[in-house]
Design an enzyme around this catalytic site. Structure first.
Site, PDB file in Angstrom:
ATOM      1  N   ARG A   1      -2.469   0.647  -7.933  1.00 43.37           N
ATOM      2  CA  ARG A   1      -2.406   1.754  -8.894  1.00 43.37           C
ATOM      3  C   ARG A   1      -0.993   1.873  -9.479  1.00 43.37           C
ATOM      4  NH1 ARG A   1      -5.563   5.932  -5.054  1.00 43.37           N
ATOM      5  NH2 ARG A   1      -4.536   4.585  -3.513  1.00 43.37           N
TER       6      ARG A   1
ATOM      7  N   TYR B   1     -14.585  -3.114  10.263  1.00 43.14           N
ATOM      8  CA  TYR B   1     -13.246  -2.506  10.160  1.00 43.14           C
ATOM      9  C   TYR B   1     -12.479  -2.703  11.474  1.00 43.14           C
ATOM     10  CZ  TYR B   1      -9.395   0.725   9.866  1.00 43.14           C
ATOM     11  OH  TYR B   1      -8.130   1.254   9.892  1.00 43.14           O
TER      12      TYR B   1
ATOM     13  N   GLY C   1       0.820  -1.215   0.000  1.00 41.53           N
ATOM     14  CA  GLY C   1       0.000   0.000   0.000  1.00 41.53           C
ATOM     15  C   GLY C   1       0.846   1.253   0.000  1.00 41.53           C
TER      16      GLY C   1
ATOM     17  N   PHE D   1      -7.543   7.607   3.458  1.00 40.64           N
ATOM     18  CA  PHE D   1      -8.345   6.630   4.198  1.00 40.64           C
ATOM     19  C   PHE D   1      -9.842   6.968   4.206  1.00 40.64           C
ATOM     20  CE2 PHE D   1     -10.248   5.400   8.279  1.00 40.64           C
ATOM     21  CZ  PHE D   1     -10.010   4.034   8.311  1.00 40.64           C
TER      22      PHE D   1
ATOM     23  N   SER E   1      -4.945  -0.509  14.388  1.00 38.83           N
ATOM     24  CA  SER E   1      -5.644   0.771  14.523  1.00 38.83           C
ATOM     25  C   SER E   1      -6.197   0.863  15.933  1.00 38.83           C
ATOM     26  CB  SER E   1      -6.814   0.826  13.529  1.00 38.83           C
ATOM     27  OG  SER E   1      -7.680   1.920  13.821  1.00 38.83           O
TER      28      SER E   1
HETATM   29  P1  NDP Z   1      -4.713   5.222   2.205  1.00 44.66           P
HETATM   30  O1  NDP Z   1      -6.081   4.988   1.666  1.00 44.66           O
HETATM   31  O2  NDP Z   1      -4.111   6.562   2.028  1.00 44.66           O
HETATM   32  O3  NDP Z   1      -3.703   4.099   1.614  1.00 44.66           O
HETATM   33  C1  NDP Z   1      -4.080   2.761   1.595  1.00 44.66           C
HETATM   34  C2  NDP Z   1      -3.103   1.955   0.754  1.00 44.66           C
HETATM   35  O4  NDP Z   1      -3.538   0.582   0.763  1.00 44.66           O
HETATM   36  C3  NDP Z   1      -3.052   2.397  -0.689  1.00 44.66           C
HETATM   37  O5  NDP Z   1      -1.715   2.448  -1.122  1.00 44.66           O
HETATM   38  C4  NDP Z   1      -3.800   1.305  -1.435  1.00 44.66           C
HETATM   39  O6  NDP Z   1      -3.233   1.096  -2.722  1.00 44.66           O
HETATM   40  C5  NDP Z   1      -3.510   0.088  -0.547  1.00 44.66           C
HETATM   41  N1  NDP Z   1      -4.506  -0.944  -0.767  1.00 44.66           N
HETATM   42  C6  NDP Z   1      -5.820  -0.925  -0.416  1.00 44.66           C
HETATM   43  N2  NDP Z   1      -6.442  -2.015  -0.876  1.00 44.66           N
HETATM   44  C7  NDP Z   1      -5.506  -2.748  -1.527  1.00 44.66           C
HETATM   45  C8  NDP Z   1      -5.527  -3.972  -2.247  1.00 44.66           C
HETATM   46  N3  NDP Z   1      -6.660  -4.679  -2.390  1.00 44.66           N
HETATM   47  N4  NDP Z   1      -4.399  -4.418  -2.815  1.00 44.66           N
HETATM   48  C9  NDP Z   1      -3.257  -3.719  -2.692  1.00 44.66           C
HETATM   49  N5  NDP Z   1      -3.157  -2.559  -2.034  1.00 44.66           N
HETATM   50  C10 NDP Z   1      -4.277  -2.076  -1.469  1.00 44.66           C
HETATM   51  O7  NDP Z   1      -4.821   4.835   3.748  1.00 44.66           O
HETATM   52  P2  NDP Z   1      -3.769   4.949   4.970  1.00 44.66           P
HETATM   53  O8  NDP Z   1      -2.411   5.239   4.501  1.00 44.66           O
HETATM   54  O9  NDP Z   1      -4.380   5.832   5.969  1.00 44.66           O
HETATM   55  O10 NDP Z   1      -3.883   3.470   5.554  1.00 44.66           O
HETATM   56  C11 NDP Z   1      -2.802   2.555   5.627  1.00 44.66           C
HETATM   57  C12 NDP Z   1      -3.128   1.549   6.706  1.00 44.66           C
HETATM   58  O11 NDP Z   1      -3.225   2.205   7.955  1.00 44.66           O
HETATM   59  C13 NDP Z   1      -4.449   0.797   6.518  1.00 44.66           C
HETATM   60  O12 NDP Z   1      -4.259  -0.541   6.918  1.00 44.66           O
HETATM   61  C14 NDP Z   1      -5.399   1.514   7.470  1.00 44.66           C
HETATM   62  O13 NDP Z   1      -6.443   0.680   7.902  1.00 44.66           O
HETATM   63  C15 NDP Z   1      -4.446   1.856   8.594  1.00 44.66           C
HETATM   64  N6  NDP Z   1      -4.849   2.955   9.464  1.00 44.66           N
HETATM   65  C16 NDP Z   1      -5.167   4.185   8.967  1.00 44.66           C
HETATM   66  C17 NDP Z   1      -5.493   5.210   9.852  1.00 44.66           C
HETATM   67  C18 NDP Z   1      -5.880   6.581   9.386  1.00 44.66           C
HETATM   68  O14 NDP Z   1      -6.521   7.319  10.159  1.00 44.66           O
HETATM   69  N7  NDP Z   1      -5.507   7.002   8.189  1.00 44.66           N
HETATM   70  C19 NDP Z   1      -5.474   5.001  11.288  1.00 44.66           C
HETATM   71  C20 NDP Z   1      -5.148   3.657  11.693  1.00 44.66           C
HETATM   72  C21 NDP Z   1      -4.817   2.692  10.810  1.00 44.66           C
HETATM   73  P3  NDP Z   1      -4.058   0.912  -4.075  1.00 44.66           P
HETATM   74  O15 NDP Z   1      -5.399   1.549  -3.883  1.00 44.66           O
HETATM   75  O16 NDP Z   1      -3.210   1.572  -5.113  1.00 44.66           O
HETATM   76  O17 NDP Z   1      -4.122  -0.562  -4.251  1.00 44.66           O
HETATM   77  C1  8X3 Z   2      -8.467   4.474  11.352  1.00 44.69           C
HETATM   78  C2  8X3 Z   2      -8.657   5.253  12.594  1.00 44.69           C
HETATM   79  O1  8X3 Z   2     -10.352   6.081  14.282  1.00 44.69           O
HETATM   80  O2  8X3 Z   2     -10.919   6.248  11.916  1.00 44.69           O
HETATM   81  O3  8X3 Z   2      -8.082   3.177  11.656  1.00 44.69           O
HETATM   82  O4  8X3 Z   2     -10.946   4.123  12.997  1.00 44.69           O
HETATM   83  S1  8X3 Z   2     -10.298   5.430  12.945  1.00 44.69           S
END
Ligand code: NDP
Ligand code: 8X3
Length: 253
Positions: free
Chosen positions: A39, A153, A13, A190, A140
């Site tokens: 992507r 989630y 990701g 996200f 998370s």
């Molecule tokens: P983003 O949406 O900005 O990035 C998510 C990444 O995951 C993208 O690069 C996307 O790539 C990749 N991804 C999603 N689905 C797939 C798939 N099926 N195959 C391959 N790659 C995939 O989110 P974040 O950076 O915020 O999130 C990263 C992680 O952190 C996640 O696990 C999220 O649950 C976790 N998280 C996020 C928080 C937040 O508040 N932002 C808080 C806590 C945890 P592409 O679409 O190109 O495939």
């Molecule tokens: C993402 C953080 O608080 O939106 O994992 O669930 S929250």
């Protein structure tokens, strides 16, 4: 603290958010980075930015065969992965469980759980064989603290937490470290994904508050992985300073 030279870091990701920030951070500190995501255009742009120290793998993490083929396809100079960051993941929707779309629920399970364990299954044996490795899983706060609409989630992230601890139990004698990083609100794509592309709904999530940035989370992950080899950071829970906990809810007639 060490530095990242000599490391080969695979970040799932890496096309957005935390993953892109981590790829940039590790590469800037001398690591080779393997960047993955669906992507392809974004992967190519990040590789152009980082240069020869980046290798791209373009696959959908929900597809277990594609995961294993991608790891098998790695050229020799990128195949000895020392750090795996299982970061790819997503939330879909925030409605009450009784109104949920089963496709959304299944996609979260297929990505956050099945995808993460497939990556682990594909990379871990090599780490054990080389007697060196570190797996970082993105949990998370939603895996610990329930909130309305967090249903599947949050449950996937509870899995990630417990899977990380159980990996520790299995790997204690194998010189492979495991860390679960559990952030709260951080502004990335996200919420745009969660609200199905609705940018204004996503922006409202972070309105009037200072959320964490992708770089804040990348910094914590980097720190955990650069601790001396005899130290394992089990769990890192982090929140924006202005995010905390709510009271129990009580429904009264
Ligand atoms: P983003 O949406 O900005 O990035 C998510 C990444 O995951 C993208 O690069 C996307 O790539 C990749 N991804 C999603 N689905 C797939 C798939 N099926 N195959 C391959 N790659 C995939 O989110 P974040 O950076 O915020 O999130 C990263 C992680 O952190 C996640 O696990 C999220 O649950 C976790 N998280 C996020 C928080 C937040 O508040 N932002 C808080 C806590 C945890 P592409 O679409 O190109 O495939
Ligand atoms: C993402 C953080 O608080 O939106 O994992 O669930 S929250």
């Amino acid at each position: 603290m060490g530095n990242a030279a000599g490391h080969t870091v695979l970040v799932t990701g890496a096309t957005a958010g935390f993953g892109a920030a981590m790829a940039r951070k590790y590469a800037a500190d001398g690591a080779k980075v393997i960047i993955t995501g669906r992507r392809a255009d974004r992967l190519a742009a990040l590789k152009d930015e980082i240069g020869d120290n980046a290798h791209t793998l373009n696959f959908d993490i929900q597809d277990q065969d594609a995961v294993f083929k991608a790891i098998e396809s790695l050229p020799a100079d990128f195949s000895d992965i020392t750090i795996l960051v299982n970061n790819a993941g997503l939330a879909m929707g925030m409605g009450s469980a009784d109104t949920a779309d089963m496709n959304d629920w299944n996609t979260m399970v297929a990505t956050n759980i099945s995808g993460l364990i497939a990556m682990t299954g594909a990379v871990l044996p090599g780490m054990v064989a080389r007697n060196r490795g570190h797996i970082v899983n993105l949990g998370s706060v939603a895996g610990t603290y329930p909130y309305p609409g967090g249903n599947v989630y949050g449950a996937t992230k509870a899995f990630v937490h417990q899977f990380s601890l159980n990996l520790r139990a299995d790997l204690v004698d194998k010189n492979v470290r495991v860390t679960c990083v559990e952030p709260g609100m951080a502004e990335t794509e996200f919420s745009v994904v969660r609200f199905d592309g609705d940018e204004s709904k996503a922006a409202d999530v972070y309105k009037g508050m200072k959320a964490m940035t992708p770089e804040d989370v990348a910094e914590a992950i980097y720190w955990a992985t650069m601790m001396p080899a005899h130290v394992n950071i089990n769990t890192v829970e982090m929140m924006a300073t202005v995010q905390a906990f709510g009271p129990f809810s009580v429904h009264r007639e």
